[in-house]
Every structure is written in C-alpha cells, then in structure tokens.
Write an enzyme that holds these catalytic residues in place. Sequence first.
Site, PDB file in Angstrom:
ATOM      1  N   ASP A   1       0.766  -1.241   0.000  1.00 36.33           N
ATOM      2  CA  ASP A   1       0.000   0.000   0.000  1.00 36.33           C
ATOM      3  C   ASP A   1       0.805   1.304   0.000  1.00 36.33           C
ATOM      4  O   ASP A   1       0.268   2.343  -0.300  1.00 36.33           O
ATOM      5  CB  ASP A   1      -0.950  -0.019   1.212  1.00 36.33           C
TER       6      ASP A   1
ATOM      7  N   CYS B   1     -23.317   6.446   0.851  1.00 38.56           N
ATOM      8  CA  CYS B   1     -22.216   7.391   1.058  1.00 38.56           C
ATOM      9  C   CYS B   1     -22.725   8.723   1.619  1.00 38.56           C
ATOM     10  O   CYS B   1     -23.535   9.398   0.983  1.00 38.56           O
ATOM     11  CB  CYS B   1     -21.454   7.638  -0.241  1.00 38.56           C
TER      12      CYS B   1
ATOM     13  N   CYS C   1     -13.791   5.891   7.074  1.00 34.72           N
ATOM     14  CA  CYS C   1     -15.228   5.633   6.925  1.00 34.72           C
ATOM     15  C   CYS C   1     -15.400   4.233   6.354  1.00 34.72           C
ATOM     16  O   CYS C   1     -14.706   3.848   5.419  1.00 34.72           O
ATOM     17  CB  CYS C   1     -15.844   6.679   5.997  1.00 34.72           C
TER      18      CYS C   1
END
Length: 345
Positions: free
Chosen positions: A133, A197, A240
Amino acid sequence: MSEGLKARLEAQALAEGFARMRITTPGAVPEVPARLAAFLAAGRHGQMTWLAERADWRGNPAALWPEAKSVIMLAEPYTPAEDPLATLERRDRATISVYARNRDYHDVLKKRLKRLARWLIAEAGGEVKVFVDTAPVPEKALGQAAGLGWQGKHTNLVSRELGNWFFLGAIFTTVELPVDAPETDHCGSCRACLDICPTDAFPAPYQLDARRCISYLTIEHRGPVDMALRPRLGNRIYGCDDCLAVCPWNKFAVAAQEIAYSAREDLAAPRLDELASLDDAGFRARFAGSPIKRIGRDRFVRNVLYAIGNSGDRALLATAERLRDDPDPTVADAAQWAVGQMRTM
C-alpha cells in the site's frame, strides 16, 4: 515444476495466515494508465500529490521493476467482529474505521509477506520485492487481474469468497509462475455502496472523488474541511466504512485470524471529550503502533471537534470552548465551528 512450485507456494501462503493467493503479471493491467490519468486530470486526488508524482509507475507496474516476471497477490481478512456502523448512533463517541482500531496493518502484513518471499527464494531462487500500500503499485487492479476479486462500484476490491473486508499484499518476483484468470464484475444492479455514502463521493459507479470521501477528508486532507461537508462527517473521526459495510458480498466474509486486527477496547467507541483533550504527547502515547499516529495530533483533534459539533450533545460544549484558542489555527477553527453548531441546536 512451476505448477508444483505454485501449489506449494499457495500452501505456504495459507500456512502463513493469508486467506487467498492468486498470481498475475506486471503487464496485466493495461487499462490503469488511462483511468489514473482521467482521475488526476479531474483533480479528484485532492491534496494527494504523490499520486501524480509517481503516475508513470502507478499506472504501469512493469515499469516499477522491469525484471519482474510474476506478481503474487495475497488477501488477508480484517473482518470486524461487530457491526462497524453501530457507533454512528452514539453521538458522544467516536467512530474509527475498522482497519485502524488496533495495530498498523502495514507492519503486520509486510512481515508476513517477507516470510513468504524468503520461502520462495529458498525454494526457487530469483529475486523478490514486497509491497503493502505504500509504494506506487495499483494493488486493486492487480488483484482483479490475478482473480482475487473485482473492483466494485465503491472502487474497492470485492471477492465472492471473502466479501470486501481484506487487505492486499503484493510480491513481485523474477520467478515465472503460472497465472490465474482475472475476476469479472459481479456487482449487478446493486447500488448499496453508492447510496449510503454520506458525502456523495461517487460521481458515478466505479468512480471516486476523493475530495468528498470521508476517509480522505479525515486522513489525507490538511487544513479546514469544507463547511458544507462538515455536518456529513457525523462522528467519523478517522476513515469511513459505510460503503464497505453494506456490501451484500460480505455474507461470505471470513473471520480475521490475526489478533492484531481485533479492535482495542479503547478504540472501539472512544469518548469524544477524552480524545479532544489529548495534547501531542498524549496523542503519540495513545496511538503508538496505530495508523492513526500518522496524521498527528492537530489533524486528529480537528476531526474530533467536527464530531463534537455534529453530536448535538450540550455536555460537550465546554470541551469545544476550551480549544477555541488552540495554537493550531485549524483546530481553533474547528472548535469555533463546533461551538457555533451546538449553540444553534
């Protein structure tokens, strides 16, 4: 020989704790450069300038290490034991993204990748490089090319065998290994991730505007968050999980095996007033070994103050008032906003 080596490599990967292993090649994602260029041209990367600075490598894994012949893609589950959205209704508490509720996965996953890479060198020779990552590698596109899953409408990788609660790791190697077939899209007509969302961060299915994404706003964005978006953050102070949590494919999610991914008790639903009171030393001590430490005390407390402003809890008013004179101007601005929000409720 190569098929036998691949089978033994997969067995070793599973023994190390990975849930799935699939193989592709560095040149298997020719669609990435155009997609990345369009994303950058639209400015959807926001302040993440590093995406543009290394676009050539990120768009073309073969250019990152030209000698590599194979890319071994691995999945490691971090599936939460509880409903990750449950704390959204506890307005005096903070909601922290599932992946950040304990140890930094970069450290945990990289150690496991290195052990597997060393095993491969001992068995087959050659050279290896491991990535988790932090390098300019399009892990999700490579994951789809390798057959681990497909990039869903929320742009995250989804698997018919694992859901979408899993980390990705990559081992590039000069050893030539048999490749797996790519995965195809299985989202169908589902829009669950798009519709939930809070900030409308998806301009269209399979497209993300990071500038509106709560994960970006609470982690990568420096300075004050746009006034119109602050109320939509709710009590999410770091990341989130909404779009991940509602994916129907999670019915196939497997439990996380790594204890370091289990939520720390003090990060499962921490009190907002407690977090807002942290000074720099306190912040560093509390989040040692956590990915949260990377954003620093000021950005973290900024997020906590937005959550306080959204809480509607007048008991938190004094906490916000104390921070209106904070030395950091962004924290002071967030405190002033939080005070204004609560006084008008």
